[in-house]
Enzyme design. Structure first.
Site, mmCIF file in Angstrom:
data_model
loop_
_atom_site.group_PDB
_atom_site.id
_atom_site.type_symbol
_atom_site.label_atom_id
_atom_site.label_comp_id
_atom_site.label_asym_id
_atom_site.label_seq_id
_atom_site.Cartn_x
_atom_site.Cartn_y
_atom_site.Cartn_z
ATOM 1 C CG ASN A 99 3.549 0.736 3.424
ATOM 2 O OD1 ASN A 99 2.710 -0.161 3.318
ATOM 3 N ND2 ASN A 99 4.849 0.485 3.488
ATOM 4 C CG HIS A 339 9.166 1.252 -5.556
ATOM 5 N ND1 HIS A 339 10.438 1.754 -5.668
ATOM 6 C CD2 HIS A 339 9.085 0.240 -6.454
ATOM 7 C CE1 HIS A 339 11.097 1.096 -6.602
ATOM 8 N NE2 HIS A 339 10.320 0.162 -7.087
ATOM 9 C CB CYS A 340 6.406 3.284 0.406
ATOM 10 S SG CYS A 340 7.883 4.113 0.928
ATOM 11 C CB ALA A 341 3.337 0.346 -2.717
#
Ligand SMILES: Cc1ncc(COP(=O)(O)O)c(C=O)c1O
Length: 385
Positions: A99, A339-341
């Protein structure tokens, strides 16, 4: 036994020298850098210069002043993308970005009407065909931005190959090295990297609140912020000189003292040796996880093709449930979820459930991996409740 396996988020522990350097800076120097002309201030300046210099050595960067400090990789990536992309520009990226790349690009799409092309990736999160970067380049392509390694699957992307394509086509390459800086050799010259974003608190083994951006000579970026730089105070605009142009405000000198110590540690261990040790640990983890029928492993499953990040799921359990039991019952710290992705999870087929991510660091041991595999084995046979 306490086992820390969340090094992809922040590495822990740090080399002893890092704690000492931060403590010493706070107690013995502790003053602003780049502002005063008294001896203590000059000592602070010197430490920051040496931090910059050792990073330049680690990444083979010729001009030390072109290493600009930022709070983390996120700030460095924002500076690079927002500083280079204007209305109507085209940018090429991958399908698996964090992100920290994806959200700024989506904002630029909304506010500056930039056009984004995502290069397809395979389900292990590796790039399907690096040659597709070349095919995607258009007359208004102003940037290629790509992660060096996925924080979800650990897959390493072929940055050297992409750098060559970018150089041949006159398009700058921005590399998100959040997961590789300090864990994998990076050569800004040989890899044709124009902009390199790094964070200090992961594999660089430094304190949180440190990171930065290398900006190749000839690349023009608009600053992300304006403010005091210590020098050129008469000017109403940011100075043109680097690093001041991009470093407004009092720097995190204590953090950078720690980063200087951690890079010195990495240089003395040797980046090739660090990579070798982490590959050994990854191979051992993958082998041992392979013994468990109930465990699904994602990603390349090849230590040559990944950094020390391995995503898994156990049978029908939610990763959060397993992560909770690992911590509460076994003292093992891992990360669970997306995991922010989310882009990487969509590519890997785990967007609904997320994964349990085990991320190794230089100081982990085979015994810690044994303890973790044993715990996963017990959870798989007894359940999470
Ligand atoms: C691939 C990748 N890019 C960018 C970032 C952002 O790093 P930071 O939080 O230090 O800004 C991370 C951190 O998780 C990451 O894994």
């Amino acid at each position: 036994m306490q086992v820390y396996l969340d090094n992809a988020a922040t590495s822990y522990p740090k080399p002893e020298e890092v704690y000492e350097a931060v403590d010493r800076f706070m107690r013995e120097i502790g003053v602003s850098s780049g502002r005063g002309a008294y001896r203590k201030a000059l000592r602070a300046d010197r430490i920051i210069y040496e931090a910059r210099k050792s990073l330049a050595e680690l990444f083979n960067i010729k001009d030390v002043a072109r290493v600009v400090f930022a709070a983390n990789a996120t700030e460095a990536l924002n500076l690079a993308m927002k500083g280079i992309l204007s209305a109507g520009d085209h940018v090429i990226t991958s399908q698996v970005e964090h992100n920290a790349v994806w959200r700024p690009l989506k904002r630029l799409e909304r506010e500056r009407n930039i056009e984004i092309t995502q290069i397809p990736c395979l389900s292990d999160v590796s790039l399907k065909d690096p040659g597709s970067v070349k095919t995607a380049i258009k007359s208004n392509t102003k940037l290629v931005v790509m992660t060096h390694a996925s924080n979800v699957s650990g897959a390493i992307l072929p940055i050297g190959e992409i750098g060559k394509i970018c150089t041949e086509n006159g398009v700058p390459l921005l590399v998100d090295a959040a997961q590789t800086a300090g864990a994998f050799p990076i050569d800004a010259e040989a890899d044709n990297i124009d902009l390199l974003a790094f964070t200090g608190h992961k594999s660089l083994l430094g304190p949180q609140g440190t990171g930065g951006l290398y900006i190749r000579e000839g690349i023009q970026l608009e600053p992300l912020k304006e403010g005091g730089t210590g020098g050129d105070s008469i000017l109403e605009t940011q100075p043109d000189t680097l690093p001041d142009r991009y470093e407004a405000g009092t720097p995190n000198a204590a953090g950078l003292a720690g980063l200087r110590a951690s890079i010195k540690f990495i240089l003395s261990e040797g980046i090739q040796n660090i990579r070798k040790r982490e590959s050994e640990l990854t191979a051992y983890l993958l082998d041992r996880l392979g013994e468990l029928d109930a465990v699904q492993i994602y990603g390349p499953q090849d230590p040559e093709k990944q950094v020390g990040v391995v995503s898994i799921n156990i049978a029908n359990y939610q990763p959060e449930e397993v992560g909770y039991v690992l911590d509460e019952v076994y003292g093992i710290m891992v990360r669970t979820g997306l995991h922010c992705a989310p882009c990487a999870h969509r590519t890997m087929g785990t967007i609904e459930r997320g994964t349990l991510r085990i991320s190794l660091g230089y100081f982990n041991t085979e015994a810690e991996i044994d303890h973790t595999v044993q715990a996963l084995k017990q959870i798989a046979s007894r359940g999470v409740r």
